[in-house]
Design a protein around this motif. Structure first.
Motif, PDB file in Angstrom:
ATOM      1  N   GLY A  75      -2.234  12.734  -5.701  1.00 18.23           N
ATOM      2  CA  GLY A  75      -2.634  14.141  -5.617  1.00 18.23           C
ATOM      3  C   GLY A  75      -3.358  14.521  -4.343  1.00 18.23           C
ATOM      4  N   ASN A  76      -3.592  13.563  -3.447  1.00 23.74           N
ATOM      5  CA  ASN A  76      -4.292  13.869  -2.200  1.00 23.74           C
ATOM      6  C   ASN A  76      -3.302  14.405  -1.173  1.00 23.74           C
ATOM      7  N   HIS A  77      -3.178  15.723  -1.120  1.00 27.33           N
ATOM      8  CA  HIS A  77      -2.222  16.362  -0.219  1.00 27.33           C
ATOM      9  C   HIS A  77      -2.886  16.878   1.054  1.00 27.33           C
ATOM     10  N   THR A  78      -4.195  16.644   1.199  1.00 29.51           N
ATOM     11  CA  THR A  78      -4.907  17.199   2.351  1.00 29.51           C
ATOM     12  C   THR A  78      -5.014  16.222   3.509  1.00 29.51           C
ATOM     13  N   GLY A  79      -4.641  14.964   3.304  1.00 30.48           N
ATOM     14  CA  GLY A  79      -4.747  13.980   4.378  1.00 30.48           C
ATOM     15  C   GLY A  79      -4.473  12.582   3.873  1.00 30.48           C
ATOM     16  N   GLY A  80      -5.026  11.585   4.556  1.00 29.69           N
ATOM     17  CA  GLY A  80      -4.795  10.200   4.203  1.00 29.69           C
ATOM     18  C   GLY A  80      -5.801   9.681   3.193  1.00 29.69           C
ATOM     19  N   THR A  81      -5.444   8.565   2.572  1.00 25.89           N
ATOM     20  CA  THR A  81      -6.302   7.906   1.591  1.00 25.89           C
ATOM     21  C   THR A  81      -6.589   6.483   2.050  1.00 25.89           C
ATOM     22  N   LEU A  82      -7.861   6.110   1.983  1.00 25.10           N
ATOM     23  CA  LEU A  82      -8.269   4.740   2.249  1.00 25.10           C
ATOM     24  C   LEU A  82      -8.778   4.124   0.952  1.00 25.10           C
ATOM     25  N   VAL A  83      -8.187   3.006   0.545  1.00 22.59           N
ATOM     26  CA  VAL A  83      -8.652   2.252  -0.620  1.00 22.59           C
ATOM     27  C   VAL A  83      -9.281   0.979  -0.093  1.00 22.59           C
ATOM     28  N   HIS A  84     -10.534   0.730  -0.470  1.00 18.71           N
ATOM     29  CA  HIS A  84     -11.193  -0.468   0.045  1.00 18.71           C
ATOM     30  C   HIS A  84     -12.034  -1.133  -1.030  1.00 18.71           C
ATOM     31  N   CYS A  85     -12.284  -2.410  -0.831  1.00 19.41           N
ATOM     32  CA  CYS A  85     -13.263  -3.162  -1.621  1.00 19.41           C
ATOM     33  C   CYS A  85     -14.121  -3.907  -0.601  1.00 19.41           C
ATOM     34  N   ALA A  86     -14.725  -5.001  -0.968  1.00 18.71           N
ATOM     35  CA  ALA A  86     -15.596  -5.698  -0.026  1.00 18.71           C
ATOM     36  C   ALA A  86     -14.808  -6.306   1.137  1.00 18.71           C
ATOM     37  N   ALA A  87     -13.715  -7.017   0.825  1.00 27.29           N
ATOM     38  CA  ALA A  87     -12.925  -7.687   1.863  1.00 27.29           C
ATOM     39  C   ALA A  87     -11.499  -7.157   1.987  1.00 27.29           C
ATOM     40  N   GLY A  88     -11.084  -6.284   1.083  1.00 22.97           N
ATOM     41  CA  GLY A  88      -9.712  -5.773   1.118  1.00 22.97           C
ATOM     42  C   GLY A  88      -8.687  -6.813   0.744  1.00 22.97           C
ATOM     43  N   MET A  89      -9.068  -7.736  -0.142  1.00 19.89           N
ATOM     44  CA  MET A  89      -8.171  -8.836  -0.497  1.00 19.89           C
ATOM     45  C   MET A  89      -7.752  -8.860  -1.967  1.00 19.89           C
ATOM     46  N   SER A  90      -8.524  -8.257  -2.868  1.00 19.84           N
ATOM     47  CA  SER A  90      -8.223  -8.407  -4.294  1.00 19.84           C
ATOM     48  C   SER A  90      -8.234  -7.077  -5.042  1.00 19.84           C
ATOM     49  N   ARG A  91      -9.386  -6.444  -5.156  1.00 24.83           N
ATOM     50  CA  ARG A  91      -9.476  -5.204  -5.935  1.00 24.83           C
ATOM     51  C   ARG A  91      -8.645  -4.077  -5.333  1.00 24.83           C
ATOM     52  N   SER A  92      -8.845  -3.808  -4.048  1.00 28.46           N
ATOM     53  CA  SER A  92      -8.130  -2.683  -3.439  1.00 28.46           C
ATOM     54  C   SER A  92      -6.621  -2.912  -3.361  1.00 28.46           C
ATOM     55  N   PRO A  93      -6.119  -4.117  -2.995  1.00 28.14           N
ATOM     56  CA  PRO A  93      -4.667  -4.309  -3.043  1.00 28.14           C
ATOM     57  C   PRO A  93      -4.097  -4.138  -4.449  1.00 28.14           C
ATOM     58  N   ALA A  94      -4.831  -4.576  -5.470  1.00 29.16           N
ATOM     59  CA  ALA A  94      -4.338  -4.408  -6.846  1.00 29.16           C
ATOM     60  C   ALA A  94      -4.210  -2.929  -7.195  1.00 29.16           C
ATOM     61  N   LEU A  95      -5.179  -2.117  -6.804  1.00 27.70           N
ATOM     62  CA  LEU A  95      -5.108  -0.674  -7.067  1.00 27.70           C
ATOM     63  C   LEU A  95      -3.933  -0.043  -6.329  1.00 27.70           C
ATOM     64  N   VAL A  96      -3.706  -0.463  -5.099  1.00 25.44           N
ATOM     65  CA  VAL A  96      -2.583   0.087  -4.322  1.00 25.44           C
ATOM     66  C   VAL A  96      -1.253  -0.345  -4.938  1.00 25.44           C
ATOM     67  N   MET A  97      -1.153  -1.582  -5.396  1.00 24.28           N
ATOM     68  CA  MET A  97       0.082  -2.042  -6.037  1.00 24.28           C
ATOM     69  C   MET A  97       0.363  -1.244  -7.312  1.00 24.28           C
ATOM     70  N   ALA A  98      -0.675  -0.935  -8.072  1.00 27.87           N
ATOM     71  CA  ALA A  98      -0.496  -0.110  -9.275  1.00 27.87           C
ATOM     72  C   ALA A  98       0.009   1.288  -8.896  1.00 27.87           C
ATOM     73  N   TYR A  99      -0.550   1.860  -7.841  1.00 27.98           N
ATOM     74  CA  TYR A  99      -0.080   3.165  -7.359  1.00 27.98           C
ATOM     75  C   TYR A  99       1.392   3.110  -6.955  1.00 27.98           C
ATOM     76  N   LEU A 100       1.772   2.082  -6.205  1.00 28.84           N
ATOM     77  CA  LEU A 100       3.162   1.971  -5.754  1.00 28.84           C
ATOM     78  C   LEU A 100       4.129   1.864  -6.938  1.00 28.84           C
ATOM     79  N   MET A 101       3.726   1.127  -7.970  1.00 22.39           N
ATOM     80  CA  MET A 101       4.587   1.038  -9.160  1.00 22.39           C
ATOM     81  C   MET A 101       4.697   2.389  -9.851  1.00 22.39           C
ATOM     82  N   ARG A 102       3.579   3.062 -10.010  1.00 23.56           N
ATOM     83  CA  ARG A 102       3.577   4.314 -10.775  1.00 23.56           C
ATOM     84  C   ARG A 102       4.270   5.460 -10.043  1.00 23.56           C
ATOM     85  N   TYR A 103       4.010   5.602  -8.749  1.00 17.97           N
ATOM     86  CA  TYR A 103       4.491   6.793  -8.043  1.00 17.97           C
ATOM     87  C   TYR A 103       5.580   6.529  -7.005  1.00 17.97           C
TER      88      TYR A 103
END
Length: 200
Positions: A75-103
């Protein structure tokens, strides 16, 4: 600091990138998803911040946030989205993978390859892999990968442990074709046997 671009408007990073104001402006970031318990949010005009308060532990229920985060990214149509966690290795990639599957209509195997191409050092924990496998079954009614865990007590899943159940194209335009589920992972906390997957 490493900012990884997954799509033209979706980025992954560790906790330091959001505080680089020039980088956030250059990438047009208008939504920051912070998948940590306590890392601070930067304050930028016109930038929305969303907290996902989850530790990087296999027992944490990151899947409780899959739909909410995917909906906000979509739903973010105004610009880019940054998803991050502490190192960008586990939590944030999992959230992005879920997004890619869903949308984006890709399978879990395709989502994993997609994210790994942009950020090769991702290492999701075992619990998040189990939750993504369950999410794929909920979305598509089947799994396209299994996770092979060879040692008791394993905490992280290395890329080579993600095994496709059949050959599939790099990225699909729609939902995956039917695939029979042959095995799913079992958490090390549940079983201490050397072989950590079970047949269905």
């Amino acid at each position: 600091m490493l900012l990884s671009q997954v799509t033209p408007t979706l980025f992954l990073s560790g906790a330091d990138a959001p505080f680089n104001a020039a980088l956030m402006s250059q990438k047009g970031i208008t939504l920051i998803v912070n998948a940590t318990l306590s890392h601070a949010f930067p304050a930028y005009p016109g930038v929305e911040c969303l907290r996902v308060p989850v530790c990087d532990l296999p027992c944490e229920r990151l899947d409780a946030h899959f739909d909410r985060v995917a909906d906000r990214i979509h739903g973010n149509h105004t610009g880019g989205t940054l998803v991050h966690c502490a190192a960008g290795m586990s939590r944030s990639p999992a959230l992005v993978m879920a997004y890619l599957m869903r949308y984006r209509g890709v399978t879990l195997g395709q989502a994993h390859r997609w994210v790994q191409e942009s950020r090769p050092f991702i290492r999701l924990n075992v619990g998040f892999w189990e939750q993504l496998l369950q999410y794929e079954r909920r979305l598509y009614g089947r799994n396209t990968v299994r996770v092979e865990l060879e040692r008791a007590g394993l905490k992280r899943v290395e890329p080579g442990m993600v095994v496709p159940l059949r050959a599939e194209p790099a990225r699909a335009a729609g939902p995956p074709l039917s695939t029979r589920v042959t095995s799913v992972p079992r958490s090390p906390a549940v079983s201490r046997t050397p072989l950590m997957s079970r047949s269905q």
